[in-house]
Design an enzyme around this catalytic site. Structure first.
Site, PDB file in Angstrom:
ATOM      1  N   TYR A   1      -2.612  -0.334  10.509  1.00 30.99           N
ATOM      2  CA  TYR A   1      -2.650  -0.778   9.113  1.00 30.99           C
ATOM      3  C   TYR A   1      -1.532  -0.494   8.196  1.00 30.99           C
ATOM      4  CZ  TYR A   1      -4.011  -1.259   4.227  1.00 30.99           C
ATOM      5  OH  TYR A   1      -3.786  -1.268   2.881  1.00 30.99           O
TER       6      TYR A   1
ATOM      7  N   SER B   1       0.906  -1.184   0.118  1.00 30.53           N
ATOM      8  CA  SER B   1      -0.102   0.155  -0.046  1.00 30.53           C
ATOM      9  C   SER B   1       0.908   1.187  -0.053  1.00 30.53           C
ATOM     10  CB  SER B   1      -0.944   0.017   1.270  1.00 30.53           C
ATOM     11  OG  SER B   1      -1.529   1.224   1.446  1.00 30.53           O
TER      12      SER B   1
ATOM     13  N   LYS C   1       1.658  -2.999   6.670  1.00 33.57           N
ATOM     14  CA  LYS C   1       2.141  -3.360   5.394  1.00 33.57           C
ATOM     15  C   LYS C   1       3.693  -2.988   5.399  1.00 33.57           C
ATOM     16  CE  LYS C   1      -1.565  -4.023   3.051  1.00 33.57           C
ATOM     17  NZ  LYS C   1      -1.884  -5.385   2.475  1.00 33.57           N
TER      18      LYS C   1
END
Length: 337
Positions: free
Chosen positions: A149, A124, A153
């Site tokens: 989050y 991402s 990643k």
């Protein structure tokens, strides 16, 4: 030889399965349906006329991999599976680290055990953090993430890089993509989040179809043309095709390669709302709320490396993204239910 797609029943995963099947690959899917539906894969098979081998398993389940690898010849892996809501991750960091990082570690253990050495990871743009100027390039420093989050990643990227360094015969591709929206042209598959959507486009479309009363826009005081956040929205089919190109690339040589998948252009929240209203003919009522923790003002890609090395670029514009989203949502007002 088959491609194992973790999280293959989800929004991006299901569209990628369509493109993989259409390109002639055998597809094996591993998904626990925590934010997806088996119906999406039934429709994938309906659209392509080809079968998907499905395992309803959790990526943290070490025993699941013995069954999958013993019953299939897995040539490479596309790893989508993971929790993915920025706001939720701030409230539930332990669950995000456990699922996203713990699940990836179990997957890598299985790859080592069964001799699978090729992986394409669904990363991402959040890994670029807040300190890089736009457009984001693959050679920019990563880290400084603003939410758990994004941190998962970033950590998974590091784990994959370290794994490849320890096993030089592995090939790892990290795909950093931006904001996927849209749906398959047929209207048969699309984004169907469970509960209140955390992403903008499904929120817009659910308000338009009457499932939700009003759109909440988080912040209109950013340093952007209209004060709302600017993002690089990419059609999910373009993104899916990017994964097919990455699979072709991961079959060649060894090492770690990193690619941005985006359009290279930023669009504000309000611009997207108005584009959707034009495409659908439906007014979308909204209200401005305070900024959301973890958001950054502007985020868009420099995708020129993917064009050079993968032969890939985004082809579909915002109007088509909105039209396809509305076709999906209006034909499936309750999603896959």
């Amino acid at each position: 030889m088959a491609i194992l797609v973790t999280g293959g029943a989800g929004f991006i995963g299901s569209h990628t399965c369509v493109e993989l099947l259409n390109a002639g690959y055998d597809v094996v899917v591993m998904d626990n349906y925590s934010n997806s539906s088996a119906e999406s894969l039934r429709r994938v098979q309906e659209l392509t006329g080809k079968a998907v081998r499905l395992y309803e398993k959790d990526i943290r389940d070490a025993d699941a991999y013995a069954e999958i690898f013993s019953q299939n010849t897995i040539d490479s892996i596309i790893h989508f599976a993971g929790l993915k809501a920025v706001g939720e991750s701030i409230q539930m960091p332990v669950e995000y680290y456990d699922n996203n990082i713990g699940g990836t570690v179990e997957l890598l253990k299985a790859m080592q055990k069964y001799g699978c050495k090729r992986i394409v990871f669904s990363s991402s743009a959040t890994v670029y953090g807040v300190n890089n100027p736009v457009p984001f390039r693959e050679d920019m420093p990563t880290g400084g993430t603003t939410n758990p989050y994004g941190t998962t990643k970033y950590f998974i990227e590091r784990i994959l890089m370290d794994t490849q360094a320890a096993h030089p015969d592995w090939n790892v591709i990290l795909l950093r993509y931006f904001n996927p929206i849209g749906a398959h042209k047929s209207g048969r598959i699309g984004e169907d989040p469970q509960g209140i959507p955390n992403n903008l486009m499904p929120y817009i479309s659910q308000v338009a179809v009457g499932k939700l009363p009003i759109l909440h826009i988080y912040g209109n005081d950013y340093d952007t043309p209209d004060g709302t956040g600017v993002r690089d929205y990419i059609h999910v089919v373009d993104l899916a095709i990017g994964h097919v190109r990455a699979v072709e690339k991961v079959m060649q040589g060894t090492g770690v390669q990193i690619y941005n998948l985006g359009t290279g252009h930023g669009i504000s929240v309000l611009e997207l709302v108005h584009a959707f209203e034009k495409a659908s003919g439906v007014r979308v009522p909204y209200q401005i709320d305070s900024r959301r923790s973890g958001d950054i003002p502007v985020c868009y890609a420099d995708a020129s490396k993917a064009a050079r090395e993968l032969g890939w670029k985004a082809e579909r514009g915002v109007a088509e993204m909105c039209e396809d989203t509305w076709r999906w949502q209006s034909q499936n007002p309750k999603g896959y239910a």
